[in-house]
Design an enzyme around this catalytic site. Sequence first.
Site, PDB file in Angstrom:
ATOM      1  N   GLY A   1       0.848  -1.187   0.000  1.00  0.00           N
ATOM      2  CA  GLY A   1       0.000   0.000   0.000  1.00  0.00           C
ATOM      3  C   GLY A   1       0.886   1.239   0.000  1.00  0.00           C
ATOM      4  NE  ARG A   2       3.928   2.865   5.371  1.00  0.00           N
ATOM      5  CZ  ARG A   2       3.262   3.335   6.439  1.00  0.00           C
ATOM      6  NH1 ARG A   2       3.189   4.642   6.613  1.00  0.00           N
ATOM      7  NH2 ARG A   2       2.717   2.516   7.292  1.00  0.00           N
TER       8      ARG A   2
ATOM      9  NE  ARG B   1       1.257   7.404   8.367  1.00  0.00           N
ATOM     10  CZ  ARG B   1       2.518   7.473   8.662  1.00  0.00           C
ATOM     11  NH1 ARG B   1       3.185   8.597   8.482  1.00  0.00           N
ATOM     12  NH2 ARG B   1       3.151   6.433   9.134  1.00  0.00           N
TER      13      ARG B   1
ATOM     14  CB  CYS C   1     -10.516  22.081  20.552  1.00  0.00           C
ATOM     15  SG  CYS C   1     -11.243  23.426  19.626  1.00  0.00           S
TER      16      CYS C   1
HETATM   17  N1  LLP Z   1      -2.142  -6.103   3.711  1.00  0.00           N
HETATM   18  C1  LLP Z   1      -2.717  -6.104   4.920  1.00  0.00           C
HETATM   19  C2  LLP Z   1      -3.398  -7.302   5.391  1.00  0.00           C
HETATM   20  C3  LLP Z   1      -2.642  -4.953   5.722  1.00  0.00           C
HETATM   21  O1  LLP Z   1      -3.199  -4.967   6.920  1.00  0.00           O
HETATM   22  C4  LLP Z   1      -1.962  -3.804   5.249  1.00  0.00           C
HETATM   23  C5  LLP Z   1      -1.869  -2.585   6.065  1.00  0.00           C
HETATM   24  C6  LLP Z   1      -1.399  -3.837   3.961  1.00  0.00           C
HETATM   25  C7  LLP Z   1      -1.491  -5.019   3.221  1.00  0.00           C
HETATM   26  C8  LLP Z   1      -0.664  -2.676   3.358  1.00  0.00           C
HETATM   27  O2  LLP Z   1       0.476  -2.377   4.114  1.00  0.00           O
HETATM   28  P1  LLP Z   1       1.521  -1.263   3.601  1.00  0.00           P
HETATM   29  O3  LLP Z   1       2.192  -1.780   2.354  1.00  0.00           O
HETATM   30  O4  LLP Z   1       0.770  -0.027   3.327  1.00  0.00           O
HETATM   31  O5  LLP Z   1       2.447  -1.101   4.729  1.00  0.00           O
HETATM   32  N2  LLP Z   1      -2.278   3.652   9.152  1.00  0.00           N
HETATM   33  C9  LLP Z   1      -0.913   3.196   9.321  1.00  0.00           C
HETATM   34  C10 LLP Z   1      -0.613   1.951   8.523  1.00  0.00           C
HETATM   35  C11 LLP Z   1      -1.551   0.816   8.829  1.00  0.00           C
HETATM   36  C12 LLP Z   1      -1.315  -0.398   7.966  1.00  0.00           C
HETATM   37  C13 LLP Z   1      -2.415  -1.368   8.106  1.00  0.00           C
HETATM   38  N3  LLP Z   1      -2.323  -2.508   7.262  1.00  0.00           N
HETATM   39  C14 LLP Z   1       0.035   4.326   8.991  1.00  0.00           C
HETATM   40  O6  LLP Z   1      -0.428   5.415   8.654  1.00  0.00           O
HETATM   41  O7  LLP Z   1       1.248   4.175   9.109  1.00  0.00           O
END
Ligand code: LLP
Length: 427
Positions: A281-282, A318, A349
């Site tokens: 994702g990220r 974040r 606030c």
């Molecule tokens: N697959 C599963 C099962 C997941 O739970 C996640 C992310 C991904 C893939 C994608 O992960 P990535 O490649 O984006 O690391 N809100 C947090 C990140 C939470 C990630 C949750 N799961 C932040 O802003 O850092």
Amino acid sequence: MTTASYFSARDGILHAEDIPLPELAERHGTPLYVYSRAALRAAWQAYADAIAGRDALVCYGVKANSNLAVLHEFQRLGAGFDIVSGGELARVLAAGASPKRVVFSGVGKQAWEIRQALAAGIKCFNVESAAELERLADIAQEMGVRAPVSLRVNPDVDAHTHPYISTGLKENKFGVDIHKAPALYRQARQHPALEIVGVDCHIGSQITEISPYLDALDKLLTLIEGLADEGITLRHLDLGGGLGIRYTDETPPHPADLLNPVFAALHQRGLHHLQVILEPGRSLVGNAGILLTRVEYLKRTEVRNFAIVDAAMNDLMRPALYEAWHGVVPVETRAQVAPETYDVVGPICESGDWLARERALAIEQGDLLAIQSAGAYGFSMASQYNSRPRAAEVLVDGQDAWLIRPRESIHDLFAQERVPHRDKVSS
Ligand code: LLP
């Protein structure tokens, strides 16, 4: 890949690709999410190159940024999708994705979501518990279909990341204990409405080293070999998402740094027939976006200087949630202003409403700031807290900019709300 390459200064003014950011602020207002299409494509290309010639599928982790335009871009580039809700399934289908390239993760899949995904005919369910397996089997049977199952196992490895985004440890709520997985696979094999297709893990997010992945891989391969001995053969191996990005001085691995040793290990252990799936994702969107915000006030106190901006924790959660560090750069260089140290805060606030702390910035009231690396988990985690309409989103492609989500209006804030009938309340 850092934000800088697609958001760079020309003649002292920060641009998104070929468009000066002040122009976008003028046209669409602030706070404004700005994404670079070239950056999305470049991030995708790194994965595409790493899997070239292999049986592999990159399923974009939709939760990082679920705007339809972003999903559509990845769909056209050949991505699959990793979803975690019925809402995300509806989004990816609306973006034109084939359900055959969709995997469904998440610990709490509801019955209606399972039904919706079975009816769509998705690639597989990443099942996270015995109870979920049972529910899935019941619903599939009732619908007269077979549910494709991959167990999400918890390999108990430490991804060395923030505790809130670390998911592969025993104490986390995610996945099935890897030692209990064989029993669950046996159970699944017995059920006529279940079809075993794979195994899955996801150990965390913003991971900046390869070794936790390889530790998890090793455990998964041992599990796969054990299952094969019992006649349970899998078709794919999903290593989840998690590759980190550079927010400040991190040096995250390149997708190929992760995938090359994975393919080598599969080959070495005679398991090269397995399709490899990743769920990034990220790393696909994080540095393809910035949050553009305007300085409303500069406020000096005895101990601190504050730059109070028009973006807040509701727009980018974040920092408040993880104490995350995001780069902050003034959109226009001010040679005549001396830099001072500021906390960049929003109008909400809560003391937790900050976006950056102790940054040296040469700025004046009314200036624009770019909050960097905001393409992932920015808008997708935004809320309307303090009754603040959510920001607009723009996708830039060279000299073109598309408004891919208009700013919410004040009317949108409470358009869905209803006041109870007066007579009944007072009687
Ligand atoms: N697959 C599963 C099962 C997941 O739970 C996640 C992310 C991904 C893939 C994608 O992960 P990535 O490649 O984006 O690391 N809100 C947090 C990140 C939470 C990630 C949750 N799961 C932040 O802003 O850092």
